[in-house]
Scaffold this motif. Structure first.
Motif, PDB file in Angstrom:
ATOM      1  N   GLU A  54      -2.829   3.780   9.606  1.00 25.29           N
ATOM      2  CA  GLU A  54      -2.449   2.363  10.003  1.00 25.29           C
ATOM      3  C   GLU A  54      -1.866   2.464  11.244  1.00 25.29           C
ATOM      4  O   GLU A  54      -2.444   1.725  12.154  1.00 25.29           O
ATOM      5  N   MET A 103      -1.394   7.499   4.989  1.00 27.94           N
ATOM      6  CA  MET A 103      -1.645   6.131   4.909  1.00 27.94           C
ATOM      7  C   MET A 103      -0.990   5.682   6.330  1.00 27.94           C
ATOM      8  O   MET A 103      -1.425   4.799   6.925  1.00 27.94           O
ATOM      9  N   ILE A 104       0.079   5.960   6.578  1.00 28.65           N
ATOM     10  CA  ILE A 104       0.964   5.639   7.853  1.00 28.65           C
ATOM     11  C   ILE A 104      -0.138   6.231   9.064  1.00 28.65           C
ATOM     12  O   ILE A 104       0.045   5.302  10.055  1.00 28.65           O
ATOM     13  N   THR A 137       0.732  -1.206   0.014  1.00 33.50           N
ATOM     14  CA  THR A 137      -0.022  -0.013   0.051  1.00 33.50           C
ATOM     15  C   THR A 137       0.834   1.187  -0.022  1.00 33.50           C
ATOM     16  O   THR A 137       0.759   2.044  -0.847  1.00 33.50           O
ATOM     17  N   ILE A 138       1.772   1.421   0.712  1.00 34.37           N
ATOM     18  CA  ILE A 138       2.625   2.364   0.885  1.00 34.37           C
ATOM     19  C   ILE A 138       3.403   2.664   0.020  1.00 34.37           C
ATOM     20  O   ILE A 138       3.627   4.016  -0.733  1.00 34.37           O
ATOM     21  N   ARG A 139       3.684   1.544  -0.909  1.00 30.47           N
ATOM     22  CA  ARG A 139       4.630   1.819  -2.175  1.00 30.47           C
ATOM     23  C   ARG A 139       3.928   2.521  -3.379  1.00 30.47           C
ATOM     24  O   ARG A 139       4.094   2.962  -4.272  1.00 30.47           O
ATOM     25  N   GLU A 161       1.794   9.290   1.560  1.00 32.72           N
ATOM     26  CA  GLU A 161       2.632   8.174   2.255  1.00 32.72           C
ATOM     27  C   GLU A 161       2.027   8.382   3.787  1.00 32.72           C
ATOM     28  O   GLU A 161       1.778   7.660   4.490  1.00 32.72           O
ATOM     29  N   MET A 186       7.412   1.056   9.690  1.00 34.84           N
ATOM     30  CA  MET A 186       7.190   2.494   9.686  1.00 34.84           C
ATOM     31  C   MET A 186       8.396   3.172  10.407  1.00 34.84           C
ATOM     32  O   MET A 186       8.735   4.464   9.975  1.00 34.84           O
ATOM     33  N   ALA A 196       1.903   5.039  -2.881  1.00 39.12           N
ATOM     34  CA  ALA A 196       1.820   6.467  -2.547  1.00 39.12           C
ATOM     35  C   ALA A 196       2.695   7.204  -3.646  1.00 39.12           C
ATOM     36  O   ALA A 196       3.703   7.249  -3.781  1.00 39.12           O
TER      37      ALA A 196
END
Lengths: 190, 678
Positions: free
Chosen positions: B32, B28-29, B15-17, B25, B58, B19
Motif C-alpha cells: 500500500e 500488505m503495508i 485488508t490489514i485485519r 501485515e 499505518m 493478515a
C-alpha cells in the motif's frame, strides 16, 4: 498527554504530544498494554507509569469497558479522579457520535475518533467537557465535509440515507415446515 | 491498463485485519505504501486526502510515514476543509520541531487563523497549540491574542489553550496576553471559563508578579464557584447531578495557587471551601473528585485550623471508602500533608496500617510510604511490628524499599540498642537478599558503635547463617561480625540470651562453607576470607588451619580473593610479630643491622629518639657484634606507643667500633609505611 485504546488484538494510540519516535511510541504502547492488561478487576484505576512514560511525575489512568481499555497518561497537574470522569465523558461522546459505539467503529473510523478527541483535549490540556457541545461541533464539521464531497460523496450520502430508514430486522433463519433456510450474512450498512 | 483509484481507508483497514501474521501485515503495508508513493508522485489532488489518511493509520500501527510529511502541508494549503482537517491531523502526528519542514506550515496557519470559517480557524489554533515551535509561536502570538478577545466562544476557548502553549514555548510573551485576560471570567460559556482558568493558572504558576496581580480575581472566582453549587439542576452542564464538576475542580486549583501564603486571599475563600466540603454529594465519583480537590486546597492555603481538621477528616473517611480509587487518592494526599499536619494524620494511623494489607499494589505502596512517614518515638514499636510483618508478606518489588525504610526508622527511633539489633536481624533474615548493597557498610558501622551488644549480635548472626547462607547482605554482615568479634563468640560471653557453645573450628567451618559455596557472590567471599584472616589474631588453637586456608586462596581464580590471600600470607610471614599485637596504637619495629665490610663491628649500640607525643621502648638487642661480610645480623625490637596516631618519625644514632676506631652514624627515618602508625 497520550491517550490510547487497547484491546486483545490491536493497540491503537493517539498521541497529541508528538515528541517521540515511532519506535518509542510502539514501545510505550506495548509497555502500557502489558501493565494495564494484567490489572485485576478490583484494583484502583491508577498506575504509576513505567520507565518509558516519563518518570515518576506521570501516571496511567485507565477505565475498562468490555474489551477496551481507555488509558490516559497524565502528569501531576491533573486531578486523578477528574480524569476518570473525563474518560467517561469521552466514551459517552463516542457513543453519541457513533450511535451505540462498538469496537469496530473505533477501528474503522480512527480519523473520526481523532476529531472527537481534538474537540476535548488540546495540547495535552482539557478543552471541553460538555458532551452536547462537543457533539454539536463535530456534527457541524462533518456537515461541512459532506458539503464539500460532491460526486464522490454521493454513495456515502445514500448509505446514510438508508441507515436512517427504519428497516425491520433481517431474519437469520426462515423455518417453513421442515425446510430451514439460512439467510446469508449480508454486509451491514454501517 | 486503467489505473484504479486508491483504496479507501476503510478498505485498507479491512485488508490489514485479515493478515494472520506480522509478516503478512508488513507485506500488505509495504504494498500500500508503494501505491501511495506513486499516487503522491502523480500530484493528484483528489486522492491526496485519502492517501494521507491511510498513511496516518499505518503510522499508528508503527510503520514509518515520514514520506507523507510534505503531503500534509499540501493538504493544509488546500481550500477544502476536508483536506485541511486531515492535513493538520497529519502534521500533528508526523511532524515536530526536529523537522525543518514544520516551519513551512507557519504561513498556512497564519492564513487559517484569519479564515472566514470558524472550524478552519479552530484547526489552526489546535495545531499551533499542540506542536507549534518557539519560532512559530513567536510569529503567530499576535493572531492568538486577537482571537483571545473574540466573542466567538468556540474560538475563544481554543485561543486560551493555544496561549498556554505559546507561553510555555516563549515565556517572554506572557505579558502580551495580560490585557486579554481582563474580562475572561465574565464569560457565560463554560468551555471558555474552563480554558481561561487554565490560562490564568499557567500565568500564576510562572510568574510571582502575575500571581500577585491575579489575586484580585479571588472574589470573582468564589462567586462563580458559588453559582455552580447553588444553581440547582442545570441539564446543560450536569454530570451525575453536579453542575460542571470539571470547572469546579479547575477553579479550586486556581484558588489553591492564589491562596497559598496569602492570608487575605485565604480568608476570602474560607467560606466557600467549607461549604463545598460539607455539602458535596459523595455517592458518585464526581462528588468525590470535587471534595478531594477542596481538601487539597484547604491544606495548601492558610486556612483556619477548624477547616484543616475538617479536611483531614474527609481524607480519613475516604480511607474507609469501598472505592479503591478514593482510597488511593486519600493516601496520596495524606502523604503530602503528613509533614505539615503530622498530628492530624496520626489519628488515622490504624486505618493507614490496615491498607498495608490491601490487595492493590498501588494502594499498598502508598500505605507503606505513609506508614514510614508516621513512625515516631511513641509508636515505633507497634509500627515496626506491622512493617516487619509487611516486609515478610509483600511483593518482591517492595522489599528493598521497605527494608531501607525500616533501617532508617530504626536508626532514628530505636527505643533500645537490643531492639535495634533485633530489628536489623529480623530484616536481614526476612528479606536478606533484597537489602540494598549500601546498607551493609552502614549496618556494620551501627553494630560497631553498639559496643555492649557485640557478643549478642555476633551470636545471633552466627546462628542466622548456620542454617542458610544464601542471602548475601546477611552473610556479609555476619562474616564481618564473626571476623571482628569471633573471640566473644567462642568464649560464650553473651549476656542478652543463653550463650551458645561453639568451637573455633565450627566457626571456621561456616566461614569456609561461605567461601566455597556457589551461592556466594565475589564480594561475600571477600568478606569471608578477611574474616578468617582476622580470626588468626583472635583465635588461639586454629591459627595453622587459618594459614592453610589463606594460602590455598593465594592461587584462587578469583582475582580479588587471590590478591587478598596473597597479602594476608605476606602478613603471616613478614609481620608475624605484629599480628599478636593486641594494642593497635603500639607499633612494633624490628631492626636488622648487617655489616658488609671485611672487619667486624663491635660494641654496637642503637639509639632512637621520637617526637614528644610518642613513647619508645627498646628491647634488648640480640648481640652487640655484627660479623663481617654479611655473615650475620643484630636484631632488636622497638616498641613505639603512638596514641595520637601521628606520623612516625625517628632520629637514630648508631655507635660502634670498627677497625679500631669509634664510629658514629646519625640519621632521620621518615619513611615508615603508613600502616605502621595509622
Amino acid at each position: 498527554m497520550v491517550e490510547g485504546r487497547h484491546n486483545e488484538n490491536a493497540a491503537q494510540t493517539l498521541s497529541l504530544d508528538g515528541k517521540k519516535s515511532e519506535d518509542t511510541q510502539q514501545q510505550i504502547i506495548r509497555e502500557t498494554f502489558h501493565l494495564v492488561s494484567k490489572r485485576d478487576e478490583n484494583v484502583c484505576n491508577f498506575l504509576e507509569g513505567g520507565l518509558l512514560i516519563g518518570g515518576s511525575d506521570n501516571k496511567l489512568i485507565y477505565r475498562h469497558y468490555a474489551t477496551l481499555y481507555f488509558v490516559f497518561c497524565v502528569d501531576s497537574s491533573e486531578s486523578e479522579l477528574g480524569i476518570l470522569d473525563l474518560i467517561q465523558v469521552f466514551v459517552e461522546t463516542l457513543d453519541k457520535c457513533f450511535e451505540n459505539v462498538c469496537e469496530l467503529d473505533l477501528i474503522f473510523h480512527v480519523d473520526k475518533v481523532h476529531n472527537i478527541l481534538a474537540e476535548m483535549v488540546m495540547g495535552g490540556m482539557v478543552l471541553e467537557t460538555n458532551m452536547n457541545e462537543i457533539v454539536t461541533q463535530i456534527d457541524a464539521q462533518n456537515k461541512l465535509e459532506k458539503s464539500e464531497a460532491g460526486l464522490a460523496g454521493a454513495p456515502a450520502r445514500a448509505v446514510s440515507a438508508v441507515k436512517n430508514m427504519n428497516l425491520p430486522e433481517i431474519p437469520r433463519n426462515i423455518n417453513i415446515g421442515d425446510i430451514s433456510i439460512k439467510v446469508p450474512n449480508l454486509p451491514t450498512f454501517k | 491498463s486503467v489505473p484504479s483509484s486508491p483504496i479507501r481507508l476503510r478498505e485498507l483497514i479491512r485488508t490489514i485485519r485479515t493478515a494472520r501474521t506480522q509478516a503478512e501485515e508488513r507485506e500488505m503495508i509495504q504494498k500500500e505504501c508503494a501505491a501511495i508513493r506513486s499516487s503522491f508522485r502523480e500530484e493528484d489532488n483528489t486522492y491526496r486526502c485519502r492517501n494521507v489518511a491511510k498513511l496516518l493509520y499505518m503510522h499508528m500501527l508503527g510503520y514509518p510515514a515520514h514520506f507523507g510529511q510534505l503531503e500534509c502541508l499540501k493538504l493544509i494549503a488546500s481550500q477544502k476543509f476536508t483536506d485541511k482537517r486531515i492535513g493538520y491531523l497529519g502534521a500533528m502526528l508526523l511532524l515536530d520541531e526536529r523537522q525543518d519542514v514544520h516551519l513551512l506550515m507557519t504561513n498556512c496557519i497564519k492564513n487559517d487563523l484569519n479564515h472566514s470559517t470558524q472550524y478552519v480557524q479552530g484547526l489552526a489554533l489546535c495545531t499551533l497549540g499542540c506542536m507549534g515551535s518557539s519560532e512559530m509561536c513567536r510569529d503567530l502570538a499576535g493572531e492568538v491574542e486577537k482571537l483571545l478577545k473574540t466573542s466567538n466562544s468556540y474560538l475563544r476557548k481554543k485561543a486560551a489553550l493555544c496561549a498556554v502553549h505559546v507561553i510555555r514555548k516563549v515565556p517572554e510573551l506572557m505579558e502580551m496576553f495580560l490585557p486579554a485576560t481582563k474580562n475572561l471570567l465574565n464569560e457565560k460559556n463554560h468551555g471558555v471559563l474552563h480554558t481561561s482558568v487554565v490560562l490564568l493558572t499557567e500565568m500564576c504558576e510562572r510568574s510571582p508578579d502575575m500571581l500577585a496581580h491575579f489575586r484580585k480575581l479571588v472574589p470573582q472566582l468564589v462567586r462563580i464557584l458559588k453559582n455552580l453549587i447553588m444553581s440547582g439542576y442545570s441539564p446543560e452542564h450536569d454530570v451525575s447531578g453536579i453542575s460542571d464538576p470539571f470547572l469546579q475542580v479547575r477553579i479550586l486549583r486556581l484558588l489553591r495557587i492564589l491562596g497559598r501564603n496569602d492570608d487575605d486571599s485565604s480568608e476570602a475563600m474560607n467560606d466557600i471551601l467549607a461549604q463545598v466540603a460539607t455539602n458535596t454529594e459523595t455517592s458518585k465519583n464526581v462528588g468525590n473528585a470535587i471534595l478531594y480537590e477542596t481538601v487539597l486546597t484547604i491544606m495548601d492555603i492558610k486556612s483556619e485550623s477548624g477547616l484543616r481538621v475538617l479536611a483531614i477528616n474527609i481524607l480519613g473517611r475516604f480511607l474507609l471508602n469501598n472505592d479503591k480509587n478514593i482510597r488511593y487518592v486519600a493516601l496520596t494526599s495524606l502523604l503530602k500533608t503528613v509533614q505539615t499536619d503530622h498530628n492530624a494524620v496520626q489519628r488515622h494511623r490504624s486505618t493507614i496500617v490496615d491498607c498495608l494489607k490491601d490487595l492493590d499494589v498501588s494502594i499498598k505502596r502508598r500505605a507503606m510510604e505513609l506508614s514510614f512517614a508516621l513512625v515516631n518515638g511513641n509508636n515505633v514499636r507497634g509500627m515496626m511490628k506491622e512493617l516487619l510483618y509487611f516486609l515478610d508478606s509483600c511483593e518482591p518489588e517492595f522489599k528493598a524499599d521497605c527494608a531501607s525504610g525500616i533501617f532508617l526508622a530504626a536508626e532514628k527511633y530505636a527505643p533500645s540498642k537490643r531492639w535495634h539489633i533485633d530489628t536489623i536481624m529480623r530484616v536481614l533474615t526476612t528479606a536478606g537478599s533484597y537489602v540494598r548493597d549500601d546498607a551493609v557498610p552502614n549496618l556494620i558501622q551501627l553494630i560497631t558503635n553498639s559496643v555492649e551488644m557485640h557478643a549478642y549480635t555476633v551470636q545471633r548472626l552466627y546462628k542466622a547463617i548456620l542454617g542458610d547462607y544464601s542471602q548475601q547482605p546477611l552473610v556479609q554482615v555476619a562474616s564481618w561480625c564473626i571476623g571482628e568479634y569471633g573471640d566473644l563468640l567462642v568464649s560464650g560471653q553473651c549476656e542478652e540470651e543463653e550463650p551458645i557453645q561453639v568451637t573455633e573450628d565450627e566457626v571456621l567451618d561456616i566461614l569456609e562453607s561461605v567461601l566455597i559455596s556457589n551461592m556466594s557472590a565475589s564480594v561475600t567471599r571477600g568478606y569471608a576470607l578477611t574474616a578468617i584472616m582476622k580470626l588468626s589474631t583472635r583465635f588461639t588453637c586454629t591459627v595453622n588451619r587459618i594459614k592453610k586456608v589463606v594460602s590455598i586462596y593465594g592461587s584462587s581464580i578469583d582475582v580479588e580473593l587471590q590478591q587478598r590471600a596473597v597479602e594476608y600470607n605476606a602478613l603471616f610471614k613478614k609481620y608475624d610479630h605484629m599480628r599478636s599485637n593486641t594494642n593497635p596504637s603500639v607499633t612494633v619495629i624490628t631492626i636488622q643491622a648487617s655489616n658488609s665490610t671485611e672487619l667486624e663491628m663491635t660494641d654496637f649500640v642503637f639509639q632512637a629518639a621520637v617526637p614528644k607525643t610518642f613513647q619508645l621502648q627498646l628491647l634488648s638487642p640480640s648481640s652487640s657484634v655484627i660479623p663481617a661480610f654479611n655473615s650475620g645480623t643484630i636484631t632488636q625490637v622497638i616498641k613505639v606507643l603512638n596514641p595520637q596516631k601521628q606520623q612516625l618519625r625517628m632520629r637514630i644514632k648508631l655507635t660502634y667500633n670498627h677497625k679500631g676506631s669509634a664510629m658514629q652514624d646519625l640519621a632521620e627515618v621518615n619513611n615508615f609505611p603508613p600502616q605502621s602508625w595509622q
